[in-house]
Write a protein that holds these residues in place. Structure first.
Motif, PDB file in Angstrom:
ATOM      1  N   GLY A  19       0.780  -1.227   0.000  1.00  0.00           N
ATOM      2  CA  GLY A  19       0.000   0.000   0.000  1.00  0.00           C
ATOM      3  C   GLY A  19       0.813   1.278   0.000  1.00  0.00           C
ATOM      4  N   PHE A  20       2.140   1.188  -0.070  1.00  0.00           N
ATOM      5  CA  PHE A  20       2.981   2.380  -0.093  1.00  0.00           C
ATOM      6  C   PHE A  20       2.788   3.105  -1.413  1.00  0.00           C
ATOM      7  N   SER A  21       2.732   4.435  -1.363  1.00  0.00           N
ATOM      8  CA  SER A  21       2.646   5.220  -2.593  1.00  0.00           C
ATOM      9  C   SER A  21       3.583   6.412  -2.497  1.00  0.00           C
ATOM     10  N   TYR A  22       3.980   6.918  -3.642  1.00  0.00           N
ATOM     11  CA  TYR A  22       4.878   8.063  -3.707  1.00  0.00           C
ATOM     12  C   TYR A  22       4.034   9.330  -3.790  1.00  0.00           C
ATOM     13  N   ASN A  23       4.192  10.199  -2.800  1.00  0.00           N
ATOM     14  CA  ASN A  23       3.386  11.412  -2.728  1.00  0.00           C
ATOM     15  C   ASN A  23       4.073  12.628  -3.325  1.00  0.00           C
ATOM     16  N   TYR A  24       5.374  12.575  -3.512  1.00  0.00           N
ATOM     17  CA  TYR A  24       6.121  13.733  -3.989  1.00  0.00           C
ATOM     18  C   TYR A  24       7.006  13.343  -5.157  1.00  0.00           C
ATOM     19  N   ARG A  25       7.057  14.235  -6.144  1.00  0.00           N
ATOM     20  CA  ARG A  25       7.962  14.034  -7.269  1.00  0.00           C
ATOM     21  C   ARG A  25       9.336  14.571  -6.899  1.00  0.00           C
ATOM     22  N   MET A  26      10.360  14.195  -7.623  1.00  0.00           N
ATOM     23  CA  MET A  26      11.723  14.662  -7.380  1.00  0.00           C
ATOM     24  C   MET A  26      11.775  16.197  -7.418  1.00  0.00           C
ATOM     25  N   GLU A  27      11.054  16.807  -8.360  1.00  0.00           N
ATOM     26  CA  GLU A  27      11.061  18.259  -8.483  1.00  0.00           C
ATOM     27  C   GLU A  27      10.507  18.927  -7.225  1.00  0.00           C
ATOM     28  N   GLU A  28       9.460  18.350  -6.660  1.00  0.00           N
ATOM     29  CA  GLU A  28       8.873  18.911  -5.441  1.00  0.00           C
ATOM     30  C   GLU A  28       9.848  18.819  -4.273  1.00  0.00           C
ATOM     31  N   MET A  29      10.526  17.692  -4.148  1.00  0.00           N
ATOM     32  CA  MET A  29      11.501  17.541  -3.059  1.00  0.00           C
ATOM     33  C   MET A  29      12.644  18.539  -3.234  1.00  0.00           C
ATOM     34  N   TYR A  30      13.092  18.729  -4.465  1.00  0.00           N
ATOM     35  CA  TYR A  30      14.166  19.682  -4.738  1.00  0.00           C
ATOM     36  C   TYR A  30      13.725  21.096  -4.389  1.00  0.00           C
ATOM     37  N   ASP A  31      12.555  21.497  -4.901  1.00  0.00           N
ATOM     38  CA  ASP A  31      12.061  22.853  -4.657  1.00  0.00           C
ATOM     39  C   ASP A  31      11.900  23.135  -3.164  1.00  0.00           C
ATOM     40  N   GLU A  32      11.354  22.190  -2.427  1.00  0.00           N
ATOM     41  CA  GLU A  32      11.165  22.389  -0.987  1.00  0.00           C
ATOM     42  C   GLU A  32      12.499  22.439  -0.253  1.00  0.00           C
ATOM     43  N   SER A  33      13.469  21.666  -0.709  1.00  0.00           N
ATOM     44  CA  SER A  33      14.798  21.694  -0.092  1.00  0.00           C
ATOM     45  C   SER A  33      15.465  23.051  -0.314  1.00  0.00           C
ATOM     46  N   VAL A  34      15.387  23.565  -1.533  1.00  0.00           N
ATOM     47  CA  VAL A  34      15.970  24.871  -1.840  1.00  0.00           C
ATOM     48  C   VAL A  34      15.273  25.947  -1.017  1.00  0.00           C
ATOM     49  N   GLU A  35      13.966  25.909  -0.947  1.00  0.00           N
ATOM     50  CA  GLU A  35      13.209  26.886  -0.163  1.00  0.00           C
ATOM     51  C   GLU A  35      13.635  26.860   1.304  1.00  0.00           C
ATOM     52  N   TYR A  36      13.785  25.681   1.866  1.00  0.00           N
ATOM     53  CA  TYR A  36      14.196  25.555   3.260  1.00  0.00           C
ATOM     54  C   TYR A  36      15.612  26.110   3.464  1.00  0.00           C
ATOM     55  N   LEU A  37      16.543  25.734   2.597  1.00  0.00           N
ATOM     56  CA  LEU A  37      17.917  26.206   2.733  1.00  0.00           C
ATOM     57  C   LEU A  37      18.006  27.720   2.614  1.00  0.00           C
ATOM     58  N   ARG A  38      17.192  28.308   1.790  1.00  0.00           N
ATOM     59  CA  ARG A  38      17.151  29.779   1.706  1.00  0.00           C
ATOM     60  C   ARG A  38      16.570  30.380   2.978  1.00  0.00           C
ATOM     61  N   ALA A  39      15.532  29.759   3.509  1.00  0.00           N
ATOM     62  CA  ALA A  39      14.878  30.272   4.709  1.00  0.00           C
ATOM     63  C   ALA A  39      15.805  30.270   5.924  1.00  0.00           C
ATOM     64  N   VAL A  40      16.691  29.296   6.012  1.00  0.00           N
ATOM     65  CA  VAL A  40      17.599  29.212   7.166  1.00  0.00           C
ATOM     66  C   VAL A  40      18.948  29.884   6.876  1.00  0.00           C
ATOM     67  N   GLY A  41      19.070  30.521   5.703  1.00  0.00           N
ATOM     68  CA  GLY A  41      20.274  31.287   5.382  1.00  0.00           C
ATOM     69  C   GLY A  41      21.454  30.481   4.887  1.00  0.00           C
ATOM     70  N   LEU A  42      21.232  29.238   4.491  1.00  0.00           N
ATOM     71  CA  LEU A  42      22.327  28.411   3.987  1.00  0.00           C
ATOM     72  C   LEU A  42      22.482  28.465   2.480  1.00  0.00           C
ATOM     73  N   LEU A  43      21.539  29.153   1.824  1.00  0.00           N
ATOM     74  CA  LEU A  43      21.574  29.275   0.371  1.00  0.00           C
ATOM     75  C   LEU A  43      21.120  30.692   0.016  1.00  0.00           C
ATOM     76  N   ALA A  44      21.882  31.352  -0.843  1.00  0.00           N
ATOM     77  CA  ALA A  44      21.542  32.723  -1.240  1.00  0.00           C
ATOM     78  C   ALA A  44      20.293  32.735  -2.100  1.00  0.00           C
ATOM     79  N   ASN A  45      19.587  33.849  -2.039  1.00  0.00           N
ATOM     80  CA  ASN A  45      18.372  34.009  -2.867  1.00  0.00           C
ATOM     81  C   ASN A  45      18.712  34.282  -4.299  1.00  0.00           C
TER      82      ASN A  45
END
Length: 97
Positions: free
Chosen positions: A71-97
């Protein structure tokens, strides 16, 4: 486990032991993709992963028949995981805008 992965693991363990015994700082790098000729009959995992990105066949790498049947299913695409990771890293100041 693939022969290449075993050899890399053993080599890194030996390097850590040598560094500790000789009071050296050690930094290891885990590359995202290894390409080139393989010394084993198996397709290296990184090559299979890279091909799956090119062919958009991520489920061949990230899925398991047993998990899907359970019953396991994939809820997120690779692009979504990437975008959310970049957003988080920018929010915590580890990645420039």
């Amino acid at each position: 486990m693939q022969g290449y992965a075993v050899s890399k693991t053993l080599a890194e363990k030996a390097a850590w032991k040598f560094a500790e015994e000789n009071s050296l700082d050690l930094i290891t790098i885990i590359p995202g993709v290894i390409t080139g000729s393989s010394i084993t009959p198996e397709v290296p995992g990184s090559v299979g992963f890279a091909l799956s990105l090119l062919t958009a066949n991520l489920k061949s790498i990230f899925s398991s028949e047993k998990l899907i049947k359970a019953g396991f299913s994939y809820n997120y695409r690779m692009e979504e995981m990437y975008d959310e990771s970049v957003e988080y890293l920018r929010a915590v100041g580890l990645l420039a805008n």
